[in-house]
Write a protein that holds these residues in place. Structure first.
Motif, PDB file in Angstrom:
ATOM      1  N   GLU A   1      -1.649   2.059  -5.123  1.00 27.51           N
ATOM      2  CA  GLU A   1      -1.271   3.458  -4.927  1.00 27.51           C
ATOM      3  C   GLU A   1      -2.400   4.191  -4.210  1.00 27.51           C
ATOM      4  O   GLU A   1      -3.537   4.246  -4.707  1.00 27.51           O
ATOM      5  CB  GLU A   1      -0.976   4.109  -6.278  1.00 27.51           C
ATOM      6  N   VAL A   2      -2.078   4.746  -3.031  1.00 27.97           N
ATOM      7  CA  VAL A   2      -3.056   5.493  -2.234  1.00 27.97           C
ATOM      8  C   VAL A   2      -2.643   6.963  -2.268  1.00 27.97           C
ATOM      9  O   VAL A   2      -1.622   7.349  -1.673  1.00 27.97           O
ATOM     10  CB  VAL A   2      -3.109   4.981  -0.782  1.00 27.97           C
ATOM     11  N   PHE A   3      -3.407   7.773  -2.973  1.00 25.39           N
ATOM     12  CA  PHE A   3      -3.093   9.185  -3.115  1.00 25.39           C
ATOM     13  C   PHE A   3      -3.794   9.972  -2.011  1.00 25.39           C
ATOM     14  O   PHE A   3      -5.013  10.084  -1.992  1.00 25.39           O
ATOM     15  CB  PHE A   3      -3.541   9.673  -4.485  1.00 25.39           C
ATOM     16  N   VAL A   4      -3.011  10.494  -1.074  1.00 22.91           N
ATOM     17  CA  VAL A   4      -3.556  11.362  -0.029  1.00 22.91           C
ATOM     18  C   VAL A   4      -3.608  12.763  -0.640  1.00 22.91           C
ATOM     19  O   VAL A   4      -2.651  13.540  -0.573  1.00 22.91           O
ATOM     20  CB  VAL A   4      -2.684  11.318   1.242  1.00 22.91           C
ATOM     21  N   ASP A   5      -4.752  13.050  -1.237  1.00 18.59           N
ATOM     22  CA  ASP A   5      -4.932  14.218  -2.096  1.00 18.59           C
ATOM     23  C   ASP A   5      -5.334  15.433  -1.265  1.00 18.59           C
ATOM     24  O   ASP A   5      -6.502  15.813  -1.204  1.00 18.59           O
ATOM     25  CB  ASP A   5      -5.988  13.900  -3.157  1.00 18.59           C
ATOM     26  N   THR A   6      -4.345  16.026  -0.647  1.00 26.69           N
ATOM     27  CA  THR A   6      -4.585  17.199   0.189  1.00 26.69           C
ATOM     28  C   THR A   6      -4.032  18.439  -0.513  1.00 26.69           C
ATOM     29  O   THR A   6      -2.855  18.445  -0.901  1.00 26.69           O
ATOM     30  CB  THR A   6      -3.903  17.037   1.558  1.00 26.69           C
ATOM     31  N   PRO A   7      -4.842  19.488  -0.715  1.00 29.13           N
ATOM     32  CA  PRO A   7      -4.361  20.694  -1.397  1.00 29.13           C
ATOM     33  C   PRO A   7      -3.151  21.289  -0.690  1.00 29.13           C
ATOM     34  O   PRO A   7      -2.998  21.194   0.529  1.00 29.13           O
ATOM     35  CB  PRO A   7      -5.567  21.638  -1.337  1.00 29.13           C
ATOM     36  N   LEU A   8      -2.282  21.938  -1.453  1.00 28.10           N
ATOM     37  CA  LEU A   8      -1.058  22.529  -0.917  1.00 28.10           C
ATOM     38  C   LEU A   8      -1.358  23.524   0.197  1.00 28.10           C
ATOM     39  O   LEU A   8      -0.684  23.528   1.234  1.00 28.10           O
ATOM     40  CB  LEU A   8      -0.270  23.219  -2.041  1.00 28.10           C
ATOM     41  N   GLU A   9      -2.382  24.361   0.011  1.00 27.23           N
ATOM     42  CA  GLU A   9      -2.670  25.375   1.023  1.00 27.23           C
ATOM     43  C   GLU A   9      -3.104  24.756   2.344  1.00 27.23           C
ATOM     44  O   GLU A   9      -2.798  25.280   3.428  1.00 27.23           O
ATOM     45  CB  GLU A   9      -3.737  26.353   0.514  1.00 27.23           C
ATOM     46  N   VAL A  10      -3.792  23.620   2.255  1.00 27.87           N
ATOM     47  CA  VAL A  10      -4.224  22.939   3.482  1.00 27.87           C
ATOM     48  C   VAL A  10      -3.014  22.311   4.178  1.00 27.87           C
ATOM     49  O   VAL A  10      -2.834  22.440   5.396  1.00 27.87           O
ATOM     50  CB  VAL A  10      -5.282  21.856   3.163  1.00 27.87           C
TER      51      VAL A  10
ATOM     52  N   LEU B   1       0.862  -1.174   0.000  1.00 27.62           N
ATOM     53  CA  LEU B   1       0.000   0.000   0.000  1.00 27.62           C
ATOM     54  C   LEU B   1       0.902   1.229   0.000  1.00 27.62           C
ATOM     55  O   LEU B   1       1.532   1.547   1.011  1.00 27.62           O
ATOM     56  CB  LEU B   1      -0.918  -0.003   1.223  1.00 27.62           C
ATOM     57  N   TRP B   2       0.975   1.889  -1.132  1.00 25.28           N
ATOM     58  CA  TRP B   2       1.939   2.982  -1.306  1.00 25.28           C
ATOM     59  C   TRP B   2       1.227   4.326  -1.114  1.00 25.28           C
ATOM     60  O   TRP B   2       0.551   4.824  -2.004  1.00 25.28           O
ATOM     61  CB  TRP B   2       2.565   2.909  -2.695  1.00 25.28           C
ATOM     62  N   PHE B   3       1.408   4.929   0.071  1.00 27.27           N
ATOM     63  CA  PHE B   3       0.798   6.219   0.379  1.00 27.27           C
ATOM     64  C   PHE B   3       1.695   7.332  -0.164  1.00 27.27           C
ATOM     65  O   PHE B   3       2.872   7.425   0.194  1.00 27.27           O
ATOM     66  CB  PHE B   3       0.636   6.381   1.894  1.00 27.27           C
ATOM     67  N   THR B   4       1.135   8.200  -1.003  1.00 26.91           N
ATOM     68  CA  THR B   4       1.886   9.313  -1.569  1.00 26.91           C
ATOM     69  C   THR B   4       1.081  10.591  -1.451  1.00 26.91           C
ATOM     70  O   THR B   4      -0.150  10.575  -1.490  1.00 26.91           O
ATOM     71  CB  THR B   4       2.244   9.048  -3.050  1.00 26.91           C
ATOM     72  N   GLY B   5       1.786  11.698  -1.299  1.00 31.37           N
ATOM     73  CA  GLY B   5       1.139  13.004  -1.168  1.00 31.37           C
ATOM     74  C   GLY B   5       2.134  14.019  -0.628  1.00 31.37           C
ATOM     75  O   GLY B   5       3.269  13.689  -0.274  1.00 31.37           O
ATOM     76  N   LEU B   6       1.704  15.262  -0.539  1.00 31.36           N
ATOM     77  CA  LEU B   6       2.575  16.336  -0.061  1.00 31.36           C
ATOM     78  C   LEU B   6       2.938  16.156   1.403  1.00 31.36           C
ATOM     79  O   LEU B   6       2.255  15.435   2.144  1.00 31.36           O
ATOM     80  CB  LEU B   6       1.872  17.685  -0.249  1.00 31.36           C
ATOM     81  N   SER B   7       4.013  16.819   1.810  1.00 29.89           N
ATOM     82  CA  SER B   7       4.356  16.852   3.233  1.00 29.89           C
ATOM     83  C   SER B   7       3.204  17.506   3.994  1.00 29.89           C
ATOM     84  O   SER B   7       2.692  18.548   3.592  1.00 29.89           O
ATOM     85  CB  SER B   7       5.644  17.659   3.434  1.00 29.89           C
ATOM     86  N   GLY B   8       2.779  16.882   5.075  1.00 30.98           N
ATOM     87  CA  GLY B   8       1.672  17.410   5.860  1.00 30.98           C
ATOM     88  C   GLY B   8       0.304  16.959   5.378  1.00 30.98           C
ATOM     89  O   GLY B   8      -0.723  17.361   5.944  1.00 30.98           O
ATOM     90  N   ALA B   9       0.269  16.131   4.359  1.00 31.82           N
ATOM     91  CA  ALA B   9      -1.024  15.668   3.848  1.00 31.82           C
ATOM     92  C   ALA B   9      -1.683  14.676   4.795  1.00 31.82           C
ATOM     93  O   ALA B   9      -2.906  14.524   4.799  1.00 31.82           O
ATOM     94  CB  ALA B   9      -0.847  15.018   2.470  1.00 31.82           C
ATOM     95  N   GLY B  10      -0.878  13.969   5.609  1.00 35.56           N
ATOM     96  CA  GLY B  10      -1.431  12.996   6.543  1.00 35.56           C
ATOM     97  C   GLY B  10      -1.125  11.561   6.194  1.00 35.56           C
ATOM     98  O   GLY B  10      -1.762  10.639   6.707  1.00 35.56           O
ATOM     99  N   LYS B  11      -0.120  11.336   5.367  1.00 28.64           N
ATOM    100  CA  LYS B  11       0.212   9.993   4.909  1.00 28.64           C
ATOM    101  C   LYS B  11       0.559   9.063   6.065  1.00 28.64           C
ATOM    102  O   LYS B  11       0.007   7.959   6.182  1.00 28.64           O
ATOM    103  CB  LYS B  11       1.400  10.047   3.928  1.00 28.64           C
ATOM    104  N   SER B  12       1.498   9.491   6.912  1.00 25.25           N
ATOM    105  CA  SER B  12       1.951   8.638   8.016  1.00 25.25           C
ATOM    106  C   SER B  12       0.821   8.358   8.998  1.00 25.25           C
ATOM    107  O   SER B  12       0.670   7.228   9.489  1.00 25.25           O
ATOM    108  CB  SER B  12       3.128   9.302   8.740  1.00 25.25           C
ATOM    109  N   THR B  13       0.022   9.375   9.301  1.00 25.53           N
ATOM    110  CA  THR B  13      -1.086   9.211  10.251  1.00 25.53           C
ATOM    111  C   THR B  13      -2.108   8.217   9.727  1.00 25.53           C
ATOM    112  O   THR B  13      -2.561   7.318  10.458  1.00 25.53           O
ATOM    113  CB  THR B  13      -1.766  10.573  10.513  1.00 25.53           C
TER     114      THR B  13
END
Length: 642
Positions: free
Chosen positions: A573-582, A475-487
């Protein structure tokens, strides 16, 4: 009825007979002419297209309607008193005519009484060096043009080096535009002396120098009265008489890369391709690589019938006495002199892409009909074409020439480029854009490629999975820093643990404390970071585990590289799709603030790109749901578990 004997004196009959005889004689004469492939290259505005146009014009290879159109076009662009602008015969693109330059490689055919020719007009601009390499790859001779007013330029050196590197051993140094320097012998001699010093430094042992004018036609097809001090051949005399040196010589060991399996019906099965070197006859023993299976040739088939012998340069279909496995990408060779097979090489690369080499990124390596996934290691050095100095570099930029090691995911059949162009030359292709990014030449296989072998084991990955009563997954979690991937990954693992699933979580920060502690955050380091994690995840999946990874993994190419390591369906592929501003508003670690202030370089989303997944298996948005809700959504998407 007219008596047959009287018709032989009929003018129409005689004319038709003579025409038929002339055509037959003409075809017979041209059928046995040798073919010379050559290129014209050098710096921009050195007169390459004009020279080829002159050759076509003087060899009477222009039709009347073409000539009329050429005269009209010449008047439109203006030729400073010249009736015909010969460059327009070759510069076919509208952009080329507008700018007065060559952009694409233009191929033209012409012939003389002694030989047939295919000439490639290669662009002189540095940004189109990739096109020049394309033209040179099949050439037997290179005409290096130099503007007599300018002398040896950087692009002259680059093209000369590339021609020598690609294996062209017949070099003509054509000092052009001699009419603009008053046909001065001292100017010609100085240029030849300057070029000779450079040529020796790159290994060019000999070349033929001649003073010419494509504009006036001096020393092109006839000797010029303007250069009585020049006693050498005209250009066309040299082209007609030069000995063709090619890597496809028939006296080399037999090699045929298989392009396709020819199976028109149940009664025929053969293997088709172009003979790269050597000869082959019915009754000869051959070996198919990489499998190593042997058989005997029973037929050498062509469109015109069976041959007693196939020679280098011919396209043939071979039939075998035995039913052995042979398919596209395999190489058929003489049984007792097979080529090598390896997966690691030292290579020379010519980088052809605007985007620089990504060290460690997986590219498609295409060598003939063989295609494998391969990664390029950090270059040993790049070559300064002006000084021939070996320059230390971390990557290769557009038009750079360098030496680097390449590691493929499986063995390919090859020979050093110096011995065989067909089995030694390759291209690299970007897996995402499908663009050709480099041309390469294999120098030799690395020793470790022969010393390291795969050790088979009796307990398989299926046995590991059966013991754990589950299907392995990554399960490959990908997304910006702070998106919540690790959590979110942590929440998913807790739920899987309750379900008695065997798991392991690889977290980006945790891995950098040990396995990847030596890596920074440059683009090359990020690529290597993901490559290592992908290899670890694959090993854990082989052990039957459900692996969760939480990494930014900003580049699609590396995520696809990991996907390719695993059996189909195991990479999720698990996309943690969190906007940059968030994500930036959260800034849990204070990293965005540092990046915005310039204290943290190469930070994804700020000064380093993030390439979101195009078709992820699962997508969650933590701006719209909590980590617990995201975890529940992921579990539901993955159910039912096996």
């Amino acid at each position: 009825m007219t008596d047959v004997t009287t018709t032989t004196t009929d003018p129409v009959y005689v004319t038709e007979a003579l025409i038929a005889e002339d055509i037959e004689a003409y075809l017979e004469q041209h059928q046995h002419k040798t073919m010379l492939r050559f290129i014209t290259c050098g710096s921009v505005d050195d007169g390459k297209s004009t020279l080829i146009g002159r050759l076509l014009y003087d060899s009477k290879m222009i039709f009347e309607d073409q000539l009329a159109a050429l005269e009209t076009d010449s008047k439109k662009v203006g030729t400073q008193g010249q009736e015909i602008d010969f460059a327009l015969l070759v510069d076919g693109l509208a952009a080329e005519r507008e700018q007065g330059i060559t952009i694409d490689v233009a191929y033209r055919f012409f012939n003389t009484e002694k030989r047939k020719f295919i000439v490639a007009d290669c662009p002189g601009h540095e940004q189109y060096t990739r096109n020049m390499v394309t033209g040179a790859s099949t050439a037997d001779l290179a005409v290096i043009l130099i503007d007599a007013r300018k002398g040896v330029l950087v692009q002259t050196r680059r093209h000369s080096y590339l021609c020598h590197l690609i294996g062209i051993r017949n070099i003509v140094l054509a000092v052009n535009k001699m009419d603009l320097v008053g046909y001065d012998q001292a100017t010609f001699d100085a240029i030849v002396k300057d070029y000779a010093a450079f040529a020796r430094s790159i290994g060019i042992e000999s070349f033929t120098a001649m003073p010419i004018s494509g504009f006036k036609g001096d020393n092109i097809t006839t000797r010029s009265a303007q250069t009585p001090w020049y006693q050498g051949p005209t250009l066309i005399e040299h082209l007609e008489s030069v000995e063709v040196i090619t890597s496809r010589d028939a006296d080399k060991p037999f090699r045929l890369p298989v392009q396709w399996v020819n199976r028109p019906n149940l009664d025929f099965r053969g293997f088709s391709g172009l003979i790269a070197s050597g000869t082959v006859k019915p009754g000869e023993a051959v070996r198919v690589l990489p499998s190593g299976k042997t058989s005997t040739v029973t037929r050498v088939v062509t469109l015109d019938g069976d041959l007693d012998e196939g020679v280098a340069g011919q396209s043939v279909t071979l039939c075998f006495a035995d039913e052995i496995d042979c398919s596209r990408g395999d190489v058929i060779a003489i049984a007792d002199q097979p080529p090598q097979s390896a997966d690691q090489f030292e290579t020379t690369l010519v980088w052809l892409n605007d985007e620089p080499l990504h060290v460690g990124r997986a590219y498609w390596l295409k060598l003939g009909a063989q295609t494998v996934s391969a990664t390029v290691q950090q270059p040993k050095y790049a070559v300064n074409v002006n000084t021939m100095e070996h320059v230390a570099v971390k990557t290769l930029e557009l038009n750079a020439i360098g030496v680097a090691q390449i590691i493929a995911d499986k063995a390919i059949v090859f020979e050093p480029y110096a011995d065989n162009r067909t089995l030694g030359g390759f291209v690299l292709i970007d897996k995402i854009t499908n663009a050709t990014v480099a041309a390469g030449m294999i120098q030799f296989a690395l020793r470790r490629a022969q010393n390291v072998h795969w050790q088979p084991t009796d307990v398989t990955r299926a046995d590991h999975a059966r013991l754990k009563n589950q299907s392995p997954k990554v399960l490959w979690f990908t997304g910006l820093s702070g998106a919540g991937k690790s959590t979110i990954a942590n929440e998913v693992e807790k739920r899987l643990n309750v379900m008695n699933r065997h798991t392991f979580l690889l977290d980006g920060d945790n891995v950098r404390h040990g396995l990847n502690k030596d890596l920074g955050f440059t683009e090359a380091d990020r690529i290597e970071n993901i490559r290592r994690v992908g290899e670890v995840a694959k090993l854990m999946a082989d052990a039957g585990l459900i692996v969760l990874t939480a990494f930014i993994s900003p580049f699609r190419a590396e995520r696809e590289m990991v996907r390719a390591m695993l059996p189909e369906g195991e990479f999720v592929e698990v996309f943690v799709d969190t906007p940059l501003e968030v994500a930036e508003a959260r800034d849990v670690k204070g990293l965005y603030k540092k990046a915005r202030s310039g204290d943290l370089k190469n930070f994804t989303g700020i000064d380093s790109p993030y390439e979101p997944p195009l078709n992820p298996e699962i997508r969650v948005n933590t701006a719209e749901m909590t980590a617990e809700q995201a975890a529940e959504h992921i579990i539901r998407q993955l159910m039912p578990w096996k």
